[in-house]
Motif scaffolding. Structure first.
Motif, PDB file in Angstrom:
ATOM      1  N   ILE A 126       0.843  -1.199   0.000  1.00 61.77           N
ATOM      2  CA  ILE A 126       0.000   0.000   0.000  1.00 61.77           C
ATOM      3  C   ILE A 126       0.875   1.244   0.000  1.00 61.77           C
ATOM      4  N   ARG A 127       1.841   1.285   0.887  1.00 57.15           N
ATOM      5  CA  ARG A 127       2.736   2.447   0.955  1.00 57.15           C
ATOM      6  C   ARG A 127       3.464   2.661  -0.368  1.00 57.15           C
ATOM      7  N   ASP A 128       3.900   1.597  -0.996  1.00 57.70           N
ATOM      8  CA  ASP A 128       4.582   1.704  -2.290  1.00 57.70           C
ATOM      9  C   ASP A 128       3.627   2.244  -3.353  1.00 57.70           C
ATOM     10  N   TYR A 129       2.409   1.749  -3.374  1.00 59.23           N
ATOM     11  CA  TYR A 129       1.432   2.163  -4.383  1.00 59.23           C
ATOM     12  C   TYR A 129       1.054   3.635  -4.227  1.00 59.23           C
ATOM     13  N   LEU A 130       0.997   4.098  -2.995  1.00 58.24           N
ATOM     14  CA  LEU A 130       0.596   5.488  -2.732  1.00 58.24           C
ATOM     15  C   LEU A 130       1.747   6.482  -2.866  1.00 58.24           C
ATOM     16  N   GLU A 131       2.886   6.031  -3.340  1.00 60.74           N
ATOM     17  CA  GLU A 131       4.051   6.907  -3.435  1.00 60.74           C
ATOM     18  C   GLU A 131       3.756   8.197  -4.207  1.00 60.74           C
ATOM     19  N   GLY A 132       2.896   8.161  -5.178  1.00 63.25           N
ATOM     20  CA  GLY A 132       2.561   9.350  -5.966  1.00 63.25           C
ATOM     21  C   GLY A 132       1.443  10.196  -5.389  1.00 63.25           C
ATOM     22  N   ASN A 133       1.013   9.905  -4.175  1.00 59.35           N
ATOM     23  CA  ASN A 133      -0.034  10.674  -3.506  1.00 59.35           C
ATOM     24  C   ASN A 133       0.541  11.308  -2.249  1.00 59.35           C
ATOM     25  N   ILE A 134       0.420  12.612  -2.146  1.00 64.57           N
ATOM     26  CA  ILE A 134       0.955  13.320  -0.994  1.00 64.57           C
ATOM     27  C   ILE A 134      -0.169  13.736  -0.050  1.00 64.57           C
ATOM     28  N   CYS A 135       0.044  13.447   1.231  1.00 64.96           N
ATOM     29  CA  CYS A 135      -0.834  13.932   2.290  1.00 64.96           C
ATOM     30  C   CYS A 135       0.035  14.736   3.243  1.00 64.96           C
ATOM     31  N   ARG A 136      -0.382  15.937   3.514  1.00 67.26           N
ATOM     32  CA  ARG A 136       0.408  16.786   4.396  1.00 67.26           C
ATOM     33  C   ARG A 136      -0.105  16.769   5.839  1.00 67.26           C
ATOM     34  N   CYS A 137      -1.159  16.017   6.107  1.00 63.61           N
ATOM     35  CA  CYS A 137      -1.775  16.049   7.434  1.00 63.61           C
ATOM     36  C   CYS A 137      -1.611  14.770   8.233  1.00 63.61           C
ATOM     37  N   THR A 138      -1.841  13.612   7.629  1.00 64.76           N
ATOM     38  CA  THR A 138      -2.091  12.400   8.406  1.00 64.76           C
ATOM     39  C   THR A 138      -0.877  11.577   8.763  1.00 64.76           C
ATOM     40  N   GLY A 139       0.196  11.674   8.044  1.00 61.91           N
ATOM     41  CA  GLY A 139       1.320  10.773   8.276  1.00 61.91           C
ATOM     42  C   GLY A 139       1.103   9.410   7.641  1.00 61.91           C
TER      43      GLY A 139
END
Length: 161
Positions: A126-139
């Motif tokens: 999951i972490r690898d797949y979401l590499e192109g998505n940035i969240c500045r709030c949740t960690g």
């Protein structure tokens, strides 16, 4: 001007666009589907992810004319037919996978694409797949937990952060 026709969230749409009109702008400005967010204009943040013919695409990297004849799904098309949240959306709510909500539409769309490809992903996948998505709030911790829960995996042993 170029004439474009596509199916968006199951409904046929058409209109005239300039050749340089991005799919994200067409969805937001012409179709008023403002759930597709534009966060960076450089394809870095993933807030604009939609599905085009079943594949996750950053709508800020695609011209509207390139979607001619395509099936496009936006975050507005993800809800259940009765308007209730789908499994992924509900998991994000249940597991606090959002804070400000700006990245959430892109995260949900990316999560849906991931779960289509890999119905039971590991935390690392999951972490690898979401590499192109940035969240500045949740960690990201609760986003990952929400996606695991949406896949039907037991997340009761994962501590809340």
């Amino acid at each position: 001007m170029t004439q474009v026709s596509m199916t968006v969230n199951g409904k046929p749409v058409s209109g005239e666009v300039e050749g340089r009109t991005l799919l994200a702008d067409y969805l937001r400005e012409d179709l008023r589907l403002t759930g597709t967010h534009i966060g960076c204009d450089t394809s870095q943040c993933g807030a604009c992810v939609v599905h085009v013919n079943g594949k996750a695409v950053k709508a800020c990297t695609m011209f509207a004319a390139e979607a001619e004849g395509a099936e496009v799904t936006t975050i507005e098309g993800m809800a259940n037919p009765d308007g209730s949240l789908n499994t992924i959306q509900q998991a994000f709510q249940d597991h606090h996978g959002l804070q400000c909500g700006f990245c959430t539409p892109g995260m949900v769309m990316s999560a849906a694409a991931l779960l289509e490809e890999n119905p039971k992903p590991t935390e690392a996948e999951i972490r690898d797949y979401l590499e192109g998505n940035i969240c500045r709030c949740t960690g990201y911790h609760n986003i990952v937990k929400a996606i695991m829960a949406a896949s039907g995996q037991d997340v009761s042993a994962i501590a809340a952060e």
